[in-house]
Design a protein around this motif. Sequence first.
Motif, PDB file in Angstrom:
ATOM      1  N   ALA A   1       0.831  -1.209   0.000  1.00 15.66           N
ATOM      2  CA  ALA A   1       0.000   0.000   0.000  1.00 15.66           C
ATOM      3  C   ALA A   1       0.860   1.252   0.000  1.00 15.66           C
ATOM      4  CB  ALA A   1      -0.922  -0.009   1.220  1.00 15.66           C
ATOM      5  N   GLY A   2       1.927   1.271   0.811  1.00 14.02           N
ATOM      6  CA  GLY A   2       2.825   2.421   0.834  1.00 14.02           C
ATOM      7  C   GLY A   2       3.514   2.633  -0.497  1.00 14.02           C
ATOM      8  N   THR A   3       3.948   1.537  -1.108  1.00 16.54           N
ATOM      9  CA  THR A   3       4.587   1.640  -2.425  1.00 16.54           C
ATOM     10  C   THR A   3       3.615   2.187  -3.459  1.00 16.54           C
ATOM     11  OG1 THR A   3       5.989  -0.267  -1.874  1.00 16.54           O
ATOM     12  CG2 THR A   3       5.824   0.348  -4.198  1.00 16.54           C
ATOM     13  N   GLY A   4       2.360   1.731  -3.385  1.00 22.61           N
ATOM     14  CA  GLY A   4       1.357   2.225  -4.322  1.00 22.61           C
ATOM     15  C   GLY A   4       1.094   3.711  -4.148  1.00 22.61           C
ATOM     16  N   ILE A   5       1.037   4.164  -2.895  1.00 23.08           N
ATOM     17  CA  ILE A   5       0.818   5.589  -2.633  1.00 23.08           C
ATOM     18  C   ILE A   5       1.986   6.426  -3.150  1.00 23.08           C
ATOM     19  CG2 ILE A   5       0.589   7.315  -0.792  1.00 23.08           C
ATOM     20  CD1 ILE A   5      -0.895   5.176   0.834  1.00 23.08           C
ATOM     21  N   LEU A   6       3.199   5.958  -2.892  1.00 24.89           N
ATOM     22  CA  LEU A   6       4.378   6.675  -3.383  1.00 24.89           C
ATOM     23  C   LEU A   6       4.419   6.699  -4.908  1.00 24.89           C
ATOM     24  CD1 LEU A   6       7.132   5.366  -0.913  1.00 24.89           C
ATOM     25  CD2 LEU A   6       6.105   7.663  -0.989  1.00 24.89           C
ATOM     26  N   LEU A   7       4.005   5.587  -5.536  1.00 26.57           N
ATOM     27  CA  LEU A   7       3.996   5.527  -6.998  1.00 26.57           C
ATOM     28  C   LEU A   7       2.991   6.518  -7.576  1.00 26.57           C
ATOM     29  CD1 LEU A   7       5.077   4.094  -9.515  1.00 26.57           C
ATOM     30  CD2 LEU A   7       3.245   2.403  -9.259  1.00 26.57           C
ATOM     31  N   VAL A   8       1.792   6.567  -6.988  1.00 25.69           N
ATOM     32  CA  VAL A   8       0.778   7.531  -7.445  1.00 25.69           C
ATOM     33  C   VAL A   8       1.279   8.956  -7.253  1.00 25.69           C
ATOM     34  CG1 VAL A   8      -1.543   8.422  -7.006  1.00 25.69           C
ATOM     35  CG2 VAL A   8      -1.142   5.950  -7.048  1.00 25.69           C
ATOM     36  N   TYR A   9       1.927   9.221  -6.121  1.00 27.14           N
ATOM     37  CA  TYR A   9       2.470  10.555  -5.850  1.00 27.14           C
ATOM     38  C   TYR A   9       3.542  10.924  -6.870  1.00 27.14           C
ATOM     39  CZ  TYR A   9       4.779  14.358  -3.311  1.00 27.14           C
ATOM     40  OH  TYR A   9       5.323  15.563  -2.958  1.00 27.14           O
ATOM     41  N   PHE A  10       4.411   9.958  -7.184  1.00 26.73           N
ATOM     42  CA  PHE A  10       5.471  10.216  -8.169  1.00 26.73           C
ATOM     43  C   PHE A  10       4.884  10.487  -9.543  1.00 26.73           C
ATOM     44  CE2 PHE A  10       8.188   8.477 -11.529  1.00 26.73           C
ATOM     45  CZ  PHE A  10       9.332   9.248 -11.357  1.00 26.73           C
TER      46      PHE A  10
END
Length: 408
Positions: free
Chosen positions: A19-28
Amino acid sequence: MKIEWTRAMTKRAVTYIAAGTGILLVYFITLNFNKVTAVWHSAMDILRPFTFGVIFAYLLNGPLMFFEKNFAFVERTKPKRALRRILSIIVTWVAAIAVLGAFFYIIMPDVVESVETLINNIPYYLTSLQSLVRNLAETYNIEASFIDAFLEFRISSEVAMDLLKEYGEDLLPQIANIANISVQIGGAIFDIVIAIILSIYIMFSKETLIAQLKKGLYAILKKDTAANLVRFARESHRIFSGFINGKLLDSLIIGILCFIGMSIIGFDFTLLISFIVGCTNVIPFFGPFFGAIPSVLILLMVDPWQAFWFAIFVLVLQQLDGNIIGPKILGDSTGLPALWVMFAILVGGGMFGVLGMFVGVPAFAVIYKFAKEYFEKLLKNKKLPEETESYKVIKGVKNLDEIEKGEL
């Protein structure tokens, strides 16, 4: 204090990390949207030949299977199986090229000539139409103010040339670089050649490629999950291939029938209008309207009575298609109710244009089928009836006990 690490804690940790990786990916992606889009387009440009190769192989799979099935003079034994496949691929591509050649060298010149004739005669057609409107206004004592705007409208070859020049000035900067256009044309030809070669490889070894994909799924995923994905792919192929092949054949038949009927009746621009009707017929539900409206407008300029009789003719033709020809060819290939067909067309058309209208129906049919199965499975687990009829209110409002008992 020693903490005992359990399997549940591992799953929870993996979930949090994902979930954290997905949030960071969306942010990037949000911060670098233009760069990500550019990378995506570059990747699509690189993969374009492969994409077209897969599309060619998929579209030609039906004819390939037909020829391979009917080549009885080549045995099906293993040593001869490759020869049978090679001959089928050759005949399939020769047939496809022959059809395209007939289209571009026999049909298209006549269609272009009809369009040129229509454009050149527009001033004459408008003058005749204005005379008809004027006579009708005098006959039925229609107020002149209602038709003045139409009667004052004029178009000539000079006006048309001025419009072309006006809009052409905006296009000239985009087409001035002839060298760049040549490079783009050369690149497109190269992509098509590579796509054809790739499609031949895919058609020849399609069973092996599919087996490799299934092997990868079963290796990575759980057995049940992999089996469900394989079944999803199989059902998707059945729905898409049945719908696409059936709709293309249906549209070809309608175009031919339209041409024959218009030729017998004696309409003008027979080939052009039949071409329009056949092409637009591939769009489910709304296709007949998309084809009939411009065709009626064309004939309206030539002869209003022709437009009137053509409207009746195309209505009869579409009724024939909708009630006899279409159901015979397509059957229930999608399994979608009419309401969801309209929904799929509107959503697909809004997102991807005309192509979305065509592909949206089988795509939504796949979603509808598996969503229906999923909800029915949930109801079965709850020991509730799966049939929709059980949930219709016929006498008053049903309660849960009545539904469970299957009472009306």
